[in-house]
Motif scaffolding. Structure first.
Motif, mmCIF file in Angstrom:
data_model
loop_
_atom_site.group_PDB
_atom_site.id
_atom_site.type_symbol
_atom_site.label_atom_id
_atom_site.label_comp_id
_atom_site.label_asym_id
_atom_site.label_seq_id
_atom_site.Cartn_x
_atom_site.Cartn_y
_atom_site.Cartn_z
ATOM 1 N N ALA A 95 -5.227 126.296 13.729
ATOM 2 C CA ALA A 95 -4.207 125.535 13.763
ATOM 3 C C ALA A 95 -5.081 124.303 14.373
ATOM 4 N N GLY A 96 -6.119 124.504 15.562
ATOM 5 C CA GLY A 96 -6.311 123.464 15.426
ATOM 6 C C GLY A 96 -6.720 123.337 17.795
ATOM 7 N N LYS A 97 -5.781 124.466 17.761
ATOM 8 C CA LYS A 97 -6.099 124.862 19.766
ATOM 9 C C LYS A 97 -7.010 125.194 20.416
ATOM 10 N N PRO A 98 -7.181 124.148 21.308
ATOM 11 C CA PRO A 98 -8.459 124.518 21.466
ATOM 12 C C PRO A 98 -8.843 126.205 22.662
ATOM 13 N N ILE A 99 -10.001 126.303 22.178
ATOM 14 C CA ILE A 99 -10.308 127.531 22.876
ATOM 15 C C ILE A 99 -11.203 127.346 23.532
ATOM 16 N N TYR A 100 -11.823 126.996 23.631
ATOM 17 C CA TYR A 100 -13.732 126.618 24.903
ATOM 18 C C TYR A 100 -14.571 125.120 24.920
ATOM 19 N N SER A 101 -15.010 125.100 25.161
ATOM 20 C CA SER A 101 -16.166 123.686 25.225
ATOM 21 C C SER A 101 -16.269 124.182 26.052
ATOM 22 N N ARG A 102 -17.384 123.874 25.725
ATOM 23 C CA ARG A 102 -19.445 124.155 26.719
ATOM 24 C C ARG A 102 -18.858 123.113 27.989
ATOM 25 N N TYR A 103 -18.637 122.335 28.043
ATOM 26 C CA TYR A 103 -18.555 121.239 29.352
ATOM 27 C C TYR A 103 -17.348 120.495 28.405
ATOM 28 N N GLY A 104 -16.973 120.017 30.504
ATOM 29 C CA GLY A 104 -15.489 120.180 30.490
ATOM 30 C C GLY A 104 -14.274 120.402 30.373
ATOM 31 N N ASN A 105 -13.067 120.554 30.590
ATOM 32 C CA ASN A 105 -12.014 120.962 30.553
ATOM 33 C C ASN A 105 -11.566 120.146 29.120
ATOM 34 N N GLU A 106 -11.187 121.737 28.593
ATOM 35 C CA GLU A 106 -11.104 121.270 26.655
ATOM 36 C C GLU A 106 -9.664 121.064 26.312
ATOM 37 N N ASP A 107 -8.764 121.076 27.364
ATOM 38 C CA ASP A 107 -7.276 120.285 27.787
ATOM 39 C C ASP A 107 -7.605 118.883 27.176
ATOM 40 N N ARG A 108 -8.106 118.220 28.176
ATOM 41 C CA ARG A 108 -8.361 117.719 28.686
ATOM 42 C C ARG A 108 -8.881 116.631 26.910
ATOM 43 N N ASP A 194 -2.478 130.819 21.903
ATOM 44 C CA ASP A 194 -3.134 130.412 22.739
ATOM 45 C C ASP A 194 -4.521 131.364 23.358
ATOM 46 N N LEU A 195 -5.543 131.037 22.175
ATOM 47 C CA LEU A 195 -6.419 132.309 23.065
ATOM 48 C C LEU A 195 -7.230 132.630 23.817
ATOM 49 N N ARG A 196 -6.750 131.170 25.036
ATOM 50 C CA ARG A 196 -7.876 131.552 25.669
ATOM 51 C C ARG A 196 -6.872 132.292 26.783
ATOM 52 N N ARG A 197 -5.815 132.836 27.090
ATOM 53 C CA ARG A 197 -5.250 133.369 27.662
ATOM 54 C C ARG A 197 -5.596 134.396 27.691
ATOM 55 N N LEU A 198 -6.482 135.510 26.514
ATOM 56 C CA LEU A 198 -6.965 136.851 26.831
ATOM 57 C C LEU A 198 -8.251 136.310 26.712
ATOM 58 N N LEU A 199 -8.793 135.283 26.692
ATOM 59 C CA LEU A 199 -10.526 135.227 26.966
ATOM 60 C C LEU A 199 -10.504 134.885 28.471
ATOM 61 N N THR A 200 -9.988 134.968 30.011
ATOM 62 C CA THR A 200 -10.293 134.640 30.562
ATOM 63 C C THR A 200 -11.438 135.127 31.428
ATOM 64 N N GLY A 201 -13.132 135.272 32.469
ATOM 65 C CA GLY A 201 -13.426 135.683 32.349
ATOM 66 C C GLY A 201 -15.016 135.571 30.635
ATOM 67 N N VAL A 202 -14.191 135.323 29.664
ATOM 68 C CA VAL A 202 -15.335 135.582 29.099
ATOM 69 C C VAL A 202 -16.095 134.598 28.412
ATOM 70 N N GLU A 203 -15.233 132.662 29.443
ATOM 71 C CA GLU A 203 -15.598 131.713 29.007
ATOM 72 C C GLU A 203 -17.642 132.002 29.724
ATOM 73 N N ARG A 204 -16.963 132.274 30.770
ATOM 74 C CA ARG A 204 -18.312 132.831 31.646
ATOM 75 C C ARG A 204 -19.088 132.920 30.641
ATOM 76 N N LEU A 205 -19.348 135.022 30.015
ATOM 77 C CA LEU A 205 -20.184 134.696 29.588
ATOM 78 C C LEU A 205 -21.015 133.952 28.576
ATOM 79 N N ILE A 206 -19.636 132.950 27.720
ATOM 80 C CA ILE A 206 -20.453 132.268 26.297
ATOM 81 C C ILE A 206 -21.272 131.554 27.030
ATOM 82 N N ASP A 207 -20.827 130.627 28.263
ATOM 83 C CA ASP A 207 -21.815 130.113 28.880
ATOM 84 C C ASP A 207 -22.973 130.602 29.005
ATOM 85 N N HIS A 208 -22.969 132.116 30.275
ATOM 86 C CA HIS A 208 -23.736 132.375 30.049
ATOM 87 C C HIS A 208 -24.807 133.148 28.449
ATOM 88 N N LEU A 209 -24.331 133.151 27.602
ATOM 89 C CA LEU A 209 -24.756 133.524 25.859
ATOM 90 C C LEU A 209 -25.774 131.928 25.793
#
Lengths: 486, 629
Positions: A95-108, A194-209
């Motif tokens: 639907a176009g909702k931001p979930i993850y961005s490698r750099y920067g705050n996706e909301d912005r 907004d999937l980000r609510r469920l993915l707290t902590g996963v962003e770090r894993l994705i970054d690392h991945l």
């Protein structure tokens, strides 16, 4: 060279790892979990997930920050540092909702996500799918996997399929936290979730991945590297795990790893683990500092093994004095204590068999470079045994101790030339002003060797032939050749 | 007088002046020695002999008046004077330069009537009678003549060509024309001049001339009716010097004509129109296979007006000379005598003016190439054409083709002279005479191309240069470096890099090291030029130079890949160190250390230690590498 074709160091009749081609379709996923549960007559269901999903609905709240988005978009457009990143990865919902961005705050820069979604759905309207766009040096690669859209914006030399593979890893990383079934279900119920609510902590894993996949040839090759151990030690470790866990039901995998290298993998009969799933596990272990201090019990979905449900993992380091990490994966939700006991038994057995020392010794020994093993004109190589999905590489020697990124770029490019879908090569020899590269794809193995730039063809072939024989002699040390089962 | 009607023929500025014909003075011209004899009162009042130029001092002497003189001629060495006063005998007088010493007489055969005599050699005289030719040797010491040979033939009149020693005997009212060749001590008949049967010829219509070193008989043919006159040129170029009718000059006029030859051009003067036409038998014309029909190369023009300076009492006055006067007598090759005026002129050709009246450049080029002093004229002509805002490249190239055709055949002839002939082969007859106009590449470069090398003429320079070089290559003549260099710099200045690349890649410009260096220096203007230079060096097999270039560009490994023979490890290692690229330094050091040829140098040459130290500082972990060998 023909005489060496018979030499396939590291080849084994059976493998604990699913042998793989790198760019294979990721969509195919087995449903191994149901099988295992059914075969053991357990009645565990997935009700829990459904419960969770239902809970989500009540948790929903409106994202209020969208109002100010447009004005802040411009900040990023002007932000040289953000624009200068060589590879951006974005994840958004269909639907176009931001979930993850490698750099920067996706909301912005939420409006960017809108554009990405628009591009995907626009092409989709014609029963087509957008794969990539190319603008100068920049590639825009799209991966649409229901219900998520993943986008890579890259200025690196990686090709589209390699970027797509990386996006798949990101998707799998998300799926491994939630399971695919749950992900689909969430969006079926609420498209704007907004999937980000469920993915707290996963962003770090994705970054690392992402960093991990850019630094490790394992991801390019779709294989794992083993910690060099003599076969007797490795067998002793395997049997220690098998014996200690013999009475525990539904234990699917026992994995011992250290320093991103596999020590041993014990499996349930009939079941194999896919290297990609193993990479996710490696990523999880490496990214989580907390594991070093405590035993952890965590649900974990291995998307290539079964995307619809969780395995449960007992994760712990062997001992204070041995930094190898043991994972015991089961389908039982409440087997923590039995597995914890099993772990203690394993450690005891290993200690008795002096295996911990052997592991430590191997970890502490600096691996040999090509020069050390008597190949001065060889700078570095990757050897992948196809039948076991394992690979070996020597320690980084000069001159790549200074610039190892170039080495990885070389391997990635060579790998693409050997696997590009339109015109795959079997043998590639390329001399540039900086290095010479020989890449060879046979039925049994893939070999990528980087040589001194002035090496001529005959020398390169002779060197590679000698190298294969050298690996063959040490295959039982460099590879896990058997696939022990519980 | 504008350029288009300017006369291209003129009379010499300083005519030879002699006493005009009057009641007491007779004037004779000897065309063997080109001398004018003014005989006063049969010689008793003195004889003044003038050469063909005023610079030659006149000869004065007296002789007894024994009746009217019919003909008077010095022998070729001026030791004997021959005078014909009757139709049966010739008197000979030994001459010491100032006075006559002794006299003796030779009669011709009985019943023969003497038509004239000619000095065939220094001491041989031929009496031509109506019955044939009698050849005698004059022996001044004995004051006698010795009979050498007699040939009988019916002769009505004859024409003599002193240069080729050929006499043309005419009989049957000029319908039989018999050339006779004189050699020392002998005479021989050549084949008859083939004319239309029964066609009569007047003596004044026949001219013996030499065209391009070949004797030729020029016969003026008047046509009846509306047709105009023609000149038939019979060159003595057949086997055994047989005359061949090979050219016909179409005059497009009728009336009285006179013929001169200047610089192998045939001048036909027409009295009625007071104009002259110029023909060149070397130019191509309409041909029926054997005979070539020629038109005048330029429109007919009058001679340039001339005047004489007459000494006056108060101030010198000038007398305007009448051109094409009925008093004119024309002698070969280019002499005009006005006996009434007492003047002898030489006709001169003004080549630049003639060229300016020929609009077609290739034709003009062909014409100029055959003229003795045509070189400067031709070069100027080409320069002028090349400077036009829109020169015809086609014509320019055709013109170059004519030039290069001459250039090529000369070069070939020279080469043949230099190459050793196989034993047994006849030695080359004689060194080939250089062509009249030889324009080589240096001439074109200095006289034409360099003068076009100006900012506003660059386009013309490029055109001219390319058309000239195209022509060179058509004739298989390799272009010299200066031309290649100019081509490249011109194309660069015109920003035509694509054209330049194509020319280099298709081999229009021959490879050479200097050229490669030039290309290298252009590398900063056009990056591809360096690569073109390297390619050229590679084609030349100049590995050393390529190595230097690569080293200069920092492509050390490419340089080493090319060859590792005789290189200086220090030079390469220093360059690698200065490049600041550790990988490059690693590869370079590895290359030398692993090479059997240079490995020992690291043990002997202490100066190389610094590089090993540098390596260790770059790669502290891999000290193995530098110690292992």
């Amino acid at each position: 060279m023909a005489s060496n074709c018979e030499v396939e160091p590291g080849a084994a009749p059976e493998s604990a790892l699913v042998t793989t081609d790198s760019y294979e379709n990721f969509q195919q996923m087995s449903s191994s979990l149901e099988e295992i549960k059914n075969s053991n007559f357990t009645s565990s269901t997935q009700d829990e997930f459904l419960d969770n999903c239902n809970n989500i609905d009540s948790d929903l709240h409106v994202n209020c920050s969208t109002v100010s988005v447009s004005s802040q978009d411009e900040d990023y457009i002007r932000d040289e540092e953000w624009l200068g990143k060589s590879k951006h990865i974005f994840v958004l919902s269909s639907a176009g909702k931001p979930i993850y961005s490698r750099y920067g705050n996706e909301d912005r820069f939420a409006s960017y996500f809108g554009i990405m979604q628009a591009l995907v759905s626009f092409v989709q309207a014609d029963d087509d799918s957008i794969r990539s766009m190319h603008a100068g040096d920049t590639k825009f690669v799209f991966l649409f996997r229901e219900p998520l859209i993943l986008v890579a914006v890259s200025k690196t030399e990686e090709c589209t399929s390699q970027l797509t593979a990386q996006l798949n890893y990101v998707f799998n990383q998300i799926a491994s936290m939630l399971t695919l079934s749950r992900l689909v279900k969430i969006y079926e119920q609420r498209r704007n979730y907004d999937l980000r609510r469920l993915l707290t902590g996963v962003e770090r894993l994705i970054d690392h991945l992402l960093d991990f996949s850019e630094q490790e040839p394992a991801f390019t090759l779709g294989a794992v590297q083993c910690l060099p151990l003599t076969s007797s030690v490795r067998d002793a470790i395997s049997s220690a795990i098998v014996q200690s866990c013999s009475k525990i039901k539904n234990l699917v995998f026992g994995i011992l790893l250290a320093n991103n290298q596999l020590i041993t993998l014990v499996r349930m009969k009939k079941y194999c683990i896919h290297p990609h799933d193993l990479h996710l596990i490696f990523n999880l272990v490496q990214a989580s500092e907390s594991l070093k201090t405590a035993e952890i019990w965590t649900p974990l979905c291995l998307p290539r093994f079964d995307a619809s449900g969780f395995l449960y993992g007992h994760v712990s380091y062997l001992a204070e004095d041995c930094q190898a990490c043991l994972l015991l994966l089961t389908v039982e939700r409440d087997a923590f204590f039995s597995l914890s006991e099993a772990k203690q038994r394993i450690v005891e057995r290993l200690r008795r068999g002096n295996c911990l020392e052997a592991i430590n010794e191997s970890l502490n020994t600096k691996e040999e470079t090509c020069v050390d093993i008597g190949f001065p004109e060889l700078r570095h190589y990757l050897y992948k045994c196809k039948s076991t999905a394992q690979f070996h590489q020597p320690s980084m020697g000069a001159p790549y101790t200074i610039n190892c990124k170039r080495l990885l770029d070389l391997y990635r490019r060579a790998h693409y030339r050997l696997h590009c879908p339109t015109r795959p090569l079997k043998l590639l020899f390329e001399r540039t002003s900086e290095d010479a590269l020989l890449a060879w794809d046979t039925r049994g193995f893939e070999l990528y060797a980087i040589l001194e730039p002035l090496t001529d063809t005959g020398n390169a072939i002779a060197t590679v032939g000698r190298l294969l024989n050298w690996i063959k002699k040490r295959e039982d040390k460099l590879f896990q050749l058997n696939a022990p089962t519980f | 007088m504008n350029a288009s009607t300017e006369p291209y023929l003129e009379l010499s500025d300083n005519p030879v002046r002699f006493e005009a014909v009057n009641q007491v003075t007779n004037v004779f011209f000897d065309d063997s020695n080109k001398q004018v004899f003014a005989v006063r009162s049969g010689g008793a009042m003195g004889v003044v002999v003038k050469g063909s130029s005023e610079d030659i001092p006149a000869i004065n002497f007296r002789m007894d008046d024994k009746g009217p003189v019919i003909s008077i001629k010095f022998s070729l060495d001026h030791n004997v004077l021959a005078v014909q006063r009757t139709t049966t005998s010739v008197e000979f007088m030994n001459f010491n330069g100032t006075t006559i010493e002794s006299e003796y007489t030779q009669n011709c055969k009985k019943n023969s009537s003497l038509l004239g005599f000619v000095w065939a050699q220094n001491n041989e005289v031929a009496l031509i009678t109506d019955h044939g030719i009698e050849l005698y040797m004059v022996i001044p010491e004995k004051k006698a003549l010795k009979h050498l040979k007699t040939t009988s033939a019916t002769v009505q009149w004859f024409v003599w060509c002193s240069r080729n020693k050929i006499a043309l005997l005419a009989s049957s009212h000029g319908s039989h024309l018999q050339p006779i060749l004189f050699k020392p001590g002998t005479i021989s008949k050549l084949s008859k001049v083939e004319t239309e049967p029964g066609r009569m010829t007047l003596e004044r219509d026949v001219t013996l001339a030499t065209l391009y070193d070949v004797p030729a008989v020029l016969i003026l043919r008047h046509q009846s009716g509306p047709q105009t006159a023609e000149v038939h040129v019979h060159t003595l170029s057949g086997p055994g010097q047989a005359p061949v009718k090979s050219h016909v000059l179409r005059l497009n006029l009728s009336g009285r004509f006179a013929i001169n030859v200047v610089d192998d051009l045939i001048l036909v003067h027409h009295q009625a129109s007071r104009s002259s036409q110029v023909f060149d038998i070397a130019l191509p014309g309409e041909s029926d296979g054997t005979v070539t029909y020629h038109k005048a190369v330029a429109p007919a023009r009058s001679l340039k007006p001339t005047s004489l300076k007459l000494p006056g009492l108060v101030e010198p006055s000038t007398h305007k000379c009448e051109l094409y006067s009925p008093n004119w007598v024309v002698f070969q090759p280019n002499i005009v005598i006005d006996a009434k005026l007492g003047c002898l002129w030489h006709i001169k050709l003004c080549l630049p003016v003639l060229c300016s009246q020929i609009s077609d450049l290739p034709l003009c080029t062909q014409l100029t190439l055959k003229r003795t002093c045509g070189k400067d004229v031709l070069l100027k002509l080409i320069l002028e054409h090349a400077k036009l805002p829109k020169p015809s490249l086609h014509k320019l190239q055709e013109s170059s083709n004519h030039i290069n055709s001459v250039y090529r055949s000369w070069a070939e002839a020279e080469l043949q002279m230099q190459t050793a002939s196989p034993p047994g082969a006849p030695p080359p007859s004689r060194p080939p005479s250089p062509p009249r106009v030889l324009i080589n590449q240096a001439d074109i470069y200095q006289q034409v191309l360099q003068k076009l090398d100006k900012e506003d003429l660059l386009q013309n320079l490029e055109w001219t240069l390319i058309s000239y070089m195209t022509s060179l290559s058509e004739f298989g003549i390799p272009a010299e470096h200066t031309l290649n260099e100019l081509l490249i710099t011109t194309l660069v200045r015109r920003n035509k890099f694509t054209a330049l690349m194509q020319m280099l890649q298709y081999g229009v410009v021959a490879d050479s090291k200097p050229l490669a260096c030039l290309l290298l220096s252009l590398g900063n203007l056009h990056p591809a030029a360096s690569q073109l230079a390297l390619d050229m060096l590679a084609r030349l097999g100049a590995n050393e130079e390529i190595q230097e270039v690569l080293l200069d560009q920092g492509q050390l490994l490419s340089a080493l890949k090319l060859s590792q023979e005789g290189v200086s490890p220090r030079k390469f290692l220093e360059a690698a160190q200065n490049s600041g690229d550790p990988a490059l330094f690693h590869s370079t050091l590895f290359c030398f250390k692993s090479s059997a040829q240079y490995a020992h140098a690291f043990l002997k040459d202490e100066r190389l230690d610094t590089f090993i130290q540098h390596y260790k500082s770059l790669f502290p972990d891999s000290s193995n590498n530098s110690n292992s060998k």
